[in-house]
Design a protein around this motif. Structure first.
Motif, PDB file in Angstrom:
ATOM      1  N   TYR A 222      47.857  39.646  36.880  1.00 37.16           N
ATOM      2  CA  TYR A 222      47.051  39.390  37.487  1.00 37.16           C
ATOM      3  C   TYR A 222      46.966  37.276  37.911  1.00 37.16           C
ATOM      4  O   TYR A 222      45.849  37.013  38.230  1.00 37.16           O
ATOM      5  N   LYS A 223      48.317  36.765  36.843  1.00 34.80           N
ATOM      6  CA  LYS A 223      48.774  34.810  37.036  1.00 34.80           C
ATOM      7  C   LYS A 223      49.335  35.632  38.008  1.00 34.80           C
ATOM      8  O   LYS A 223      48.814  34.433  39.386  1.00 34.80           O
ATOM      9  N   SER A 278      33.261  42.382  24.574  1.00 34.79           N
ATOM     10  CA  SER A 278      34.245  41.108  24.895  1.00 34.79           C
ATOM     11  C   SER A 278      33.399  40.879  26.849  1.00 34.79           C
ATOM     12  O   SER A 278      33.800  39.904  27.326  1.00 34.79           O
ATOM     13  N   GLY A 279      33.469  42.588  26.570  1.00 34.99           N
ATOM     14  CA  GLY A 279      33.646  42.838  28.403  1.00 34.99           C
ATOM     15  C   GLY A 279      32.051  42.120  29.186  1.00 34.99           C
ATOM     16  O   GLY A 279      31.389  40.970  30.031  1.00 34.99           O
ATOM     17  N   ARG A 282      31.311  37.145  27.581  1.00 31.56           N
ATOM     18  CA  ARG A 282      32.837  36.384  28.198  1.00 31.56           C
ATOM     19  C   ARG A 282      33.485  35.259  27.584  1.00 31.56           C
ATOM     20  O   ARG A 282      34.679  34.567  27.979  1.00 31.56           O
ATOM     21  N   THR A 283      32.843  34.964  26.581  1.00 28.40           N
ATOM     22  CA  THR A 283      33.233  33.085  25.253  1.00 28.40           C
ATOM     23  C   THR A 283      33.548  34.370  24.317  1.00 28.40           C
ATOM     24  O   THR A 283      34.582  32.659  23.860  1.00 28.40           O
ATOM     25  N   ALA A 287      38.579  36.946  25.867  1.00 29.57           N
ATOM     26  CA  ALA A 287      38.108  38.196  26.109  1.00 29.57           C
ATOM     27  C   ALA A 287      38.897  38.658  27.808  1.00 29.57           C
ATOM     28  O   ALA A 287      38.738  39.823  28.066  1.00 29.57           O
ATOM     29  N   THR A 288      39.656  37.092  28.287  1.00 29.78           N
ATOM     30  CA  THR A 288      40.199  38.180  29.727  1.00 29.78           C
ATOM     31  C   THR A 288      41.714  38.663  29.401  1.00 29.78           C
ATOM     32  O   THR A 288      41.837  39.989  29.733  1.00 29.78           O
ATOM     33  N   THR A 289      41.975  38.358  28.387  1.00 26.65           N
ATOM     34  CA  THR A 289      42.950  38.991  27.902  1.00 26.65           C
ATOM     35  C   THR A 289      43.179  40.168  27.808  1.00 26.65           C
ATOM     36  O   THR A 289      43.407  41.253  28.121  1.00 26.65           O
ATOM     37  N   ALA A 291      40.721  42.178  28.662  1.00 28.59           N
ATOM     38  CA  ALA A 291      39.587  43.067  29.795  1.00 28.59           C
ATOM     39  C   ALA A 291      41.287  43.434  30.627  1.00 28.59           C
ATOM     40  O   ALA A 291      40.807  44.779  30.646  1.00 28.59           O
ATOM     41  N   LEU A 292      42.640  42.708  31.043  1.00 29.01           N
ATOM     42  CA  LEU A 292      43.150  42.896  31.081  1.00 29.01           C
ATOM     43  C   LEU A 292      44.100  43.694  30.909  1.00 29.01           C
ATOM     44  O   LEU A 292      44.786  44.496  31.545  1.00 29.01           O
TER      45      LEU A 292
END
Length: 395
Positions: A222-223, A278-279, A282-283, A287-289, A291-292
């Motif tokens: 992702y990064k 969390s999906g 997004r706040t 949540a992003t971590t 999802a990934l």
């Protein structure tokens, strides 16, 4: 997974990325002279895992049905696709649990071929008539143009090495997971020999390390998307398979955690709902971590359920999962996996969507479920089970 492949998971073309319980419940294991005294006795069958297989298959079914008869909770039911993660963990656990010293590699390969390929071949033949046309209608996005070369890849279970959705989900779209399993089978005998001396601590360390590496790879991809290579599905899903191997090593070595099934199920329910929430929000913290690293989180959640069920069976605890109806359904689950999406999309082609989103669509769920169960029973009784017994050779 590429962005295109991820989008396919949300679309209709991905007709059956379903469960995968290609392995029978663990059989009693002969005494291993190299094992510590606590594990020299014959290990019991973990029959409850067979019943658990059915519920994982049913979870996948509920998601696929949203492409025909969506329910108001269709966004949550997309997590039904996580059934593949359950079955990959289960596969690593079962193969390790039931591994017998002295089994030749060619014997192992022959038995794995007997386990998955006959039913796959018959289901593939039926799927071609549903998912392929010479001139497909663009309005039916799940139907692909007929291509002999691509279909041959699915016949020999090599299509899972491509991240191109047209190839990855070719033939019977469910069989991309069989391609992944075939890779697991290819290296399992050698990994089993390499880890045969590991005990409880080694097995648990293996679980932690493989999940950490899998999560780190997802975050790195992702990064640094232009630097980190995109790995094929068989390699990515090896995290779940090796996690299952580590759990089995720990239990075979005498580890007996008192981890009740109700607690494992509660943790799973909270965990999967947190992933869903969390999906949608997004706040939500991390949540992003989440999802990934969703696949790695699900690997741990499903691993805990398998651990709880196996531990209870080894202690001799009572379990509804060992009831005759659930064991029978679990035995049919592989055939159910192979055929239910083919039936579902055949109905959709001739009928169209069942109707708008609503709870009334549960009647469609019931009808398609009964039809799929009947088809899976036929496939199991007349193809999967008898041909496996014939092709396995003498025990």
């Amino acid at each position: 997974m590429t962005k295109a492949a991820e989008e396919q998971e949300e679309g209709q073309v991905r007709a059956a990325p379903a469960p995968l319980a290609h392995d029978e419940p663990p059989a009693p294991v002969p005494a291993d002279p190299a094992a510590p005294p606590a594990t020299r006795k014959r290990l019991p069958r973990v029959e409850s895992l067979t019943g658990l297989r059915w519920w994982a298959a049913f979870f996948v079914f509920t998601h696929h049905m949203t492409n025909l008869a969506p329910l108001p909770i269709y966004k949550f039911l997309k997590f039904g696709t996580s059934g593949v993660t359950f079955f990959f963990v289960l596969s690593g656990f079962v193969l390790t649990w039931s591994a017998q010293p002295g089994t030749k590699v060619r014997t192992f390969y022959r038995r794995r071929f007997a386990r998955i390929w006959p039913a796959h071949a018959v289901a593939l033949l039926a799927a071609v008539f549903v998912f392929y046309r010479i001139h497909p209608d663009p309005a039916m996005s799940w139907i692909k143009p007929f291509d002999v070369g691509i279909l041959l890849l699915s016949v020999v279970l090599l299509h899972g090495w491509s991240n191109d959705p047209t190839i990855l989900y070719s033939g019977n779209p469910a069989s991309w997971t069989l391609s992944v399993e075939a890779f697991f089978y290819a290296y399992f005998p050698f990994m089993q020999r390499a880890t045969v001396r590991l005990k409880t601590a080694g097995g648990l360390v293996m679980c932690v390390v493989v999940v950490a590496l899998g999560g780190a790879y997802r975050l790195a991809l992702y990064k640094w998307p232009d630097t980190v290579p995109v790995l094929p599905q068989p390699v990515l899903h090896s995290v779940a398979f090796i996690f299952g191997i580590g759990l089995a090593i720990a239990l075979r070595s005498g580890w007996r955690p008192r981890f009740p099934f109700w607690l494992a199920f509660a943790i799973f329910a909270v965990g999967i709902y947190t992933l869903y929430y969390s999906g949608e929000h997004r706040t939500f913290p991390f949540a992003t971590t989440m999802a990934l690293t969703q696949k790695e989180i699900l690997t741990v959640l499903y691993g805990l359920m398998i651990l709880a069920v196996a531990s209870r069976d080894m202690r001799g605890g009572r379990s509804l999962l060992r009831s005759r109806p659930l064991v029978a359904l679990g035995q049919w689950s592989y055939s159910f996996y192979l055929v239910h999406a083919t039936i579902l999309y055949a109905i959709r082609e001739f009928h169209g969507l069942a109707g708008p989103v609503g709870w009334s669509n549960l009647t469609w769920y019931a009808g398609v479920l009964v039809l799929s169960m009947f088809a899976s029973w036929l496939l199991y009784k007349f193809v999967e089970h008898p041909l496996e017994r014939r092709l396995r050779g003498p025990r």
